[in-house]
Design an enzyme around this catalytic site. Sequence first.
Site, mmCIF file in Angstrom:
data_model
loop_
_atom_site.group_PDB
_atom_site.id
_atom_site.type_symbol
_atom_site.label_atom_id
_atom_site.label_comp_id
_atom_site.label_asym_id
_atom_site.label_seq_id
_atom_site.Cartn_x
_atom_site.Cartn_y
_atom_site.Cartn_z
ATOM 1 N N GLY A 122 42.635 31.371 -3.160
ATOM 2 C CA GLY A 122 41.683 31.724 -2.101
ATOM 3 C C GLY A 122 41.015 30.563 -1.399
ATOM 4 C CD GLU B 42 46.629 33.959 -9.323
ATOM 5 O OE1 GLU B 42 47.478 33.942 -10.227
ATOM 6 O OE2 GLU B 42 46.056 34.980 -8.934
ATOM 7 N NE ARG C 199 44.229 31.297 3.499
ATOM 8 C CZ ARG C 199 44.365 32.404 4.226
ATOM 9 N NH1 ARG C 199 44.713 32.319 5.489
ATOM 10 N NH2 ARG C 199 44.112 33.590 3.689
ATOM 11 N NE ARG D 241 46.075 34.523 8.163
ATOM 12 C CZ ARG D 241 45.004 33.855 8.498
ATOM 13 N NH1 ARG D 241 45.048 32.984 9.490
ATOM 14 N NH2 ARG D 241 43.882 34.012 7.842
ATOM 15 C CE1 TYR E 117 43.825 40.183 7.124
ATOM 16 C CE2 TYR E 117 45.192 38.354 7.845
ATOM 17 C CZ TYR E 117 44.987 39.446 7.023
ATOM 18 O OH TYR E 117 45.935 39.777 6.092
ATOM 19 C CB CYS F 195 54.916 46.414 24.684
ATOM 20 S SG CYS F 195 56.330 45.868 25.611
ATOM 21 C CD GLU F 196 50.362 46.665 20.167
ATOM 22 O OE1 GLU F 196 49.124 46.750 20.268
ATOM 23 O OE2 GLU F 196 51.044 47.443 19.503
#
Length: 459
Positions: A263, A305, A308, A349, A353, A380-381
């Site tokens: 994290g 662990e 990122r 992302r 987020y 198409c967004e």
Amino acid sequence: MSYPTSLFSANLKFDNSPVDLTQNDFSGVLSIAGCTATSLVKEFGSPLFVIDQEDFFRRTIAWQEALNESFGGGVLYYAAKSFICVEVAKWLIELDVNLDVCTGGELAVALAANFPSNRIEFHGNNKSVAEIEQAISAGVGTIVLDSFIEIERVAKAAKAANKVQNVYLRVTPGVEAHTHEFISTAHEDVKFGFSISSGAALSAVEKCLTFDSLNLTGIHCHIGSQIFEVEGFTLAAERLVATLAQIRNKHGRELAELNIGGGYGIAYTTQESAISPETVLPVLAKVIKEECAKLKLALPKISIEPGRAIVGPTTTTIYEVGTTKVVTLDDATTRTYVSVDGGMSDNIRPALYGAKYSAFLANRKSTAKKVLSRIVGKHCETGDILIFDINLQSDITPGDLLAFPATGAYGRSMASNYNHMPRPAVVAVKDGTAKTILRRETQADLLALDVIEAPRQLS
Ligand code: LLP
């Protein structure tokens, strides 16, 4: 010119002063590990994920060394969910670190790389029976149990395989991690693990101990992802050690292992500053050692662990600009829309987020005036926006290349085929050489899933 890969990085032992990319001080053609953006795109096409292999090695080693220094040892698991493929799994074997997988699919990649199964840890809040059986028969080192139902499932599968499976319990220490709600995982109202405060964690220990086919070796906790404040980690650590003491007091068993998760946040823009291994781990070590001393516990074997913080900064996405257009916002303001040849299918992302990224012109020098711009994808967004507001040179034009640093984690691994877009290739660069480690999907790959068949009567 070369590209300082430490730029947006976990910053490790490098200095922690990211260069302001919005100034685009880099002139000329971007070069990563001796490979230019232009030659990479010419050879491999775009969009393209470019991973700097040495940078990956450096970061992994830095986390392992900081772990060793802080705890006098400790186990580094790389979180496969951030990005995995067979080549990267082989790098991890070479680096002699462990691997955390959370599905049968990630496990399959590890096994295809001949990753030593006893160095694999298997997570997940809803592992299927088939996945559990796959993991046990592969001989994974540890299964992290996430629910009461799963305790029984794993015990049964291990018994059927005539094995005693090492397990951890995933516990939730009730910590509110300061990050996006969707990637915060250790508060009470969450799907993961056994709550400490409700007593569920202790009941789970009791249940585990009733099965001969389970060997409970430790507890695990992951408070969330992209976290910058050390306090969340230290608070969780205190509660975890207290839980180990409670387990000892209640069951007379001192568990020897403690996994404190991943994290650790990285910088995606110059407004952010990464949390480095050599700042966070000594602080955590101090808290854990003090709490253990207070509660008369031997220091457990610590594992972490991160995903990122290792792979995120190692990778740059290169896109080609397809179109541009200028819209007028008011009398004084315009916004230039710069459309690139990827978008939310290779980087969800920002849309999911609200994640922020940086980008810069990567194929030539430009001294043109910077103008308010928005980098959008080709889906198409309307929400297919990669960077909401960025100042880019006004002469950016079709065929130009834009580079996005720090896209290694949860970019390719969360990529989709939305709008039937083939997922981009990943190319590893090192010492001026480049090689494909995940090939680009083709339209034929996508069409290969289509089936035209006669309907069948179900029994
Ligand atoms: N361990 C466990 C049990 C996890 O669930 C995760 C991430 C990690 C380790 C690694 O976390 P890291 O060090 O990479 O932050 N898709 C989101 C992130 C989801 C993280 C899921 N679990 C994003 O793009 O930000």
